[in-house]
Design a protein around this motif. Sequence first.
Motif, PDB file in Angstrom:
ATOM      1  N   ALA A  42      -3.689  30.608   5.726  1.00  0.00           N
ATOM      2  CA  ALA A  42      -4.631  31.164   4.758  1.00  0.00           C
ATOM      3  C   ALA A  42      -3.916  31.605   3.486  1.00  0.00           C
ATOM      4  CB  ALA A  42      -5.376  32.344   5.391  1.00  0.00           C
ATOM      5  N   GLU A  43      -2.683  32.119   3.588  1.00  0.00           N
ATOM      6  CA  GLU A  43      -1.948  32.550   2.398  1.00  0.00           C
ATOM      7  C   GLU A  43      -1.476  31.339   1.591  1.00  0.00           C
ATOM      8  OE1 GLU A  43      -1.402  35.386   1.045  1.00  0.00           O
ATOM      9  OE2 GLU A  43      -2.391  36.622   2.579  1.00  0.00           O
ATOM     10  N   ALA A  44      -0.936  30.300   2.272  1.00  0.00           N
ATOM     11  CA  ALA A  44      -0.414  29.124   1.569  1.00  0.00           C
ATOM     12  C   ALA A  44      -1.510  28.183   1.130  1.00  0.00           C
ATOM     13  CB  ALA A  44       0.564  28.380   2.489  1.00  0.00           C
ATOM     14  N   PHE A  45      -2.724  28.362   1.672  1.00  0.00           N
ATOM     15  CA  PHE A  45      -3.871  27.506   1.383  1.00  0.00           C
ATOM     16  C   PHE A  45      -4.180  27.464  -0.111  1.00  0.00           C
ATOM     17  CE2 PHE A  45      -8.215  26.124   1.339  1.00  0.00           C
ATOM     18  CZ  PHE A  45      -8.385  25.347   2.477  1.00  0.00           C
ATOM     19  N   GLY A  46      -4.055  28.591  -0.779  1.00  0.00           N
ATOM     20  CA  GLY A  46      -4.444  28.664  -2.186  1.00  0.00           C
ATOM     21  C   GLY A  46      -3.539  27.882  -3.116  1.00  0.00           C
ATOM     22  N   GLY A  47      -2.330  27.516  -2.713  1.00  0.00           N
ATOM     23  CA  GLY A  47      -1.438  26.754  -3.587  1.00  0.00           C
ATOM     24  C   GLY A  47      -1.697  25.277  -3.577  1.00  0.00           C
ATOM     25  N   ALA A  61     -11.885  26.361  -0.434  1.00  0.00           N
ATOM     26  CA  ALA A  61     -10.785  26.395  -1.403  1.00  0.00           C
ATOM     27  C   ALA A  61     -10.847  27.628  -2.282  1.00  0.00           C
ATOM     28  CB  ALA A  61     -10.811  25.122  -2.264  1.00  0.00           C
ATOM     29  N   ARG A  62     -12.049  28.113  -2.617  1.00  0.00           N
ATOM     30  CA  ARG A  62     -12.197  29.256  -3.522  1.00  0.00           C
ATOM     31  C   ARG A  62     -12.274  30.591  -2.789  1.00  0.00           C
ATOM     32  NH1 ARG A  62     -13.294  27.770  -8.683  1.00  0.00           N
ATOM     33  NH2 ARG A  62     -13.854  25.585  -9.053  1.00  0.00           N
ATOM     34  N   PHE A  63     -12.160  30.592  -1.484  1.00  0.00           N
ATOM     35  CA  PHE A  63     -12.230  31.843  -0.716  1.00  0.00           C
ATOM     36  C   PHE A  63     -10.942  32.625  -0.856  1.00  0.00           C
ATOM     37  CE2 PHE A  63     -15.720  31.203   2.675  1.00  0.00           C
ATOM     38  CZ  PHE A  63     -16.512  30.567   1.741  1.00  0.00           C
ATOM     39  N   THR A  64     -11.016  33.917  -0.718  1.00  0.00           N
ATOM     40  CA  THR A  64      -9.816  34.754  -0.649  1.00  0.00           C
ATOM     41  C   THR A  64      -9.143  34.524   0.705  1.00  0.00           C
ATOM     42  OG1 THR A  64     -11.041  36.595   0.282  1.00  0.00           O
ATOM     43  CG2 THR A  64     -10.867  36.502  -2.120  1.00  0.00           C
ATOM     44  N   PRO A  65      -7.836  34.840   0.801  1.00  0.00           N
ATOM     45  CA  PRO A  65      -7.152  34.603   2.081  1.00  0.00           C
ATOM     46  C   PRO A  65      -7.826  35.293   3.260  1.00  0.00           C
ATOM     47  CG  PRO A  65      -5.563  35.003   0.347  1.00  0.00           C
ATOM     48  CD  PRO A  65      -6.889  35.236  -0.266  1.00  0.00           C
ATOM     49  N   SER A  66      -8.327  36.533   3.082  1.00  0.00           N
ATOM     50  CA  SER A  66      -8.937  37.241   4.206  1.00  0.00           C
ATOM     51  C   SER A  66     -10.255  36.576   4.627  1.00  0.00           C
ATOM     52  CB  SER A  66      -9.194  38.699   3.824  1.00  0.00           C
ATOM     53  OG  SER A  66     -10.056  38.779   2.697  1.00  0.00           O
ATOM     54  N   ILE A  90       1.627  22.688   3.817  1.00  0.00           N
ATOM     55  CA  ILE A  90       1.687  24.136   4.062  1.00  0.00           C
ATOM     56  C   ILE A  90       3.141  24.564   4.240  1.00  0.00           C
ATOM     57  CG2 ILE A  90       1.048  25.969   5.689  1.00  0.00           C
ATOM     58  CD1 ILE A  90      -1.221  25.083   3.929  1.00  0.00           C
ATOM     59  N   SER A  91       3.948  23.755   4.942  1.00  0.00           N
ATOM     60  CA  SER A  91       5.369  24.075   5.147  1.00  0.00           C
ATOM     61  C   SER A  91       6.095  24.145   3.817  1.00  0.00           C
ATOM     62  CB  SER A  91       6.009  23.021   6.051  1.00  0.00           C
ATOM     63  OG  SER A  91       5.369  22.990   7.311  1.00  0.00           O
ATOM     64  N   ALA A  92       5.778  23.190   2.930  1.00  0.00           N
ATOM     65  CA  ALA A  92       6.427  23.193   1.617  1.00  0.00           C
ATOM     66  C   ALA A  92       6.086  24.459   0.851  1.00  0.00           C
ATOM     67  CB  ALA A  92       6.007  21.958   0.827  1.00  0.00           C
ATOM     68  N   ARG A  93       4.830  24.908   0.924  1.00  0.00           N
ATOM     69  CA  ARG A  93       4.438  26.117   0.221  1.00  0.00           C
ATOM     70  C   ARG A  93       5.162  27.337   0.794  1.00  0.00           C
ATOM     71  NH1 ARG A  93       3.882  23.658  -3.338  1.00  0.00           N
ATOM     72  NH2 ARG A  93       2.041  22.529  -4.078  1.00  0.00           N
ATOM     73  N   LEU A  94       5.335  27.363   2.115  1.00  0.00           N
ATOM     74  CA  LEU A  94       6.041  28.491   2.728  1.00  0.00           C
ATOM     75  C   LEU A  94       7.514  28.507   2.316  1.00  0.00           C
ATOM     76  CD1 LEU A  94       4.490  28.449   6.329  1.00  0.00           C
ATOM     77  CD2 LEU A  94       4.024  30.052   4.472  1.00  0.00           C
ATOM     78  N   ARG A  95       8.137  27.302   2.199  1.00  0.00           N
ATOM     79  CA  ARG A  95       9.541  27.263   1.776  1.00  0.00           C
ATOM     80  C   ARG A  95       9.663  27.720   0.321  1.00  0.00           C
ATOM     81  NH1 ARG A  95       9.113  22.178   4.482  1.00  0.00           N
ATOM     82  NH2 ARG A  95      10.116  22.266   6.561  1.00  0.00           N
ATOM     83  N   GLU A  96       8.683  27.317  -0.529  1.00  0.00           N
ATOM     84  CA  GLU A  96       8.724  27.705  -1.932  1.00  0.00           C
ATOM     85  C   GLU A  96       8.527  29.205  -2.117  1.00  0.00           C
ATOM     86  OE1 GLU A  96       5.768  25.509  -3.885  1.00  0.00           O
ATOM     87  OE2 GLU A  96       6.893  23.630  -3.955  1.00  0.00           O
TER      88      GLU A  96
END
Length: 457
Positions: A42-47, A61-66, A90-96
């Motif tokens: 949910a946190e990396a989803f927005g990127g 896509a437009r929802f907040t993480p919570s 998602i893995s790439a976003r977490l590494r970034e």
Amino acid sequence: MVEHTDGVEAAGDAGGADDGVSEVLDRPLPEGIRRRVIGLVAEAFGGLTVTELPPQLRQYARFTPSRRAKFAGNAMAAAVESDTAFRQRISARLRESGSELAEALEAGSPPAAADPEDVAAMAFVLRPAGWVKLVTAAGEEAARASAERADEEARHELTRLREELAAARAEAKAETDRVRAELEAVRRDTESLQRKLRSAQSDVRRGEAALRKAQGELEALRAEAAAEKAAAQGEARRAKARLSEAEAALEASRRATREGRSVEDVRLRLLLDTVLDAAQGLRRELALPPVSVPPADTVDAVRPGTMTPRDIATRALSETDPALLDQLLALPQTHLLVDGYNVTKTGYPTMPLDKQRLRLLGGLAMLAAQSGAEVTCVFDGAELAAPVLLAPPRGVRVLFSKPGVTADELIRQLVRAEPPGRPVVVVSTDREVADGVAKAGARPVASALLLKRLART
């Protein structure tokens, strides 16, 4: 931004993502690790752009993480499990994001102080070499921690239950002691009451014995007085008989002397008087009817001008036809008895009692003047709060029942007071009154019939 994402994705694919391709998790994710995975996604989803998202996740896509974790948690968990490209993005976003935990897992040395569930969730998404072992170990550690927490809660619950049991036992002991004390007090009161009861029963027995003795003495005195009274009455009767004999002899002697007749004539006259007196006494005792009534007059039939209310009842008029009342009142010497309150409470029950009486009596006065019948209106005296100051109208007799006597009883007394054969009409809807007066020879009619007749007046 798309070109940058493709580069990151390529770098991720060239990095450690291929190291764990051959590893497969042979059991479902523990619930705690699954929640942590959903939080990371949910946190990396927005990127990610909308085109980089699986079709089933694009609406979030437009929802907040919570809100994304709340409404799309199951869908994101399934996408990470089944969609390799989505998981790699998602893995790439977490590494970034520069996460120390992600860097440590990429280096193959997860920090010892990190939460095992966080390590397992990050490993499940990044898929470094040995990620299955990390997830399995974290699951076992979470299960062990959960078991320890459950065991600790069970111990606390057992301690609480023991304390409650001890308190309940103490309360029960105190309640038992109180009940025993109350029971002992009741037992003492019962013994005292039993002693008083025995004493009272003894007094009652002595009183009953004294009463029986007094009753015996009273019966003896009554018997003695009755015997003395009977003896005195017998002596009085004998004295009266002797006096009567003496008076009769004296009267016979005077009559014989006065008339100058012989003793034989006097005796004959006495014998004749005796026979005549005996015949008159026998006539009175037998109550024989006079012989002047011919036997033909005893046959039951309707003669001209002698119709009764019962003869009227056999005609074809309806019981609700006011003409029936006119025919009844047309009979010679008819007496109309009216149950006052029964009529007024049938016709105009909402009016006050005094207004009801005045309205009914006014109508009866006009009816009496038109028909010439004797009219008596009876009211229940129990309805009165004070004596009634009322001037009866001409032609109407107004009666109130005495205390303890109902208007129904007064009507029955009036019917019984009439000589047999006189036409008597009783107006009442009360079934008990109607049946009673019908047995006495009167003709009952309903109150509604009189009200219809008065409405025509």
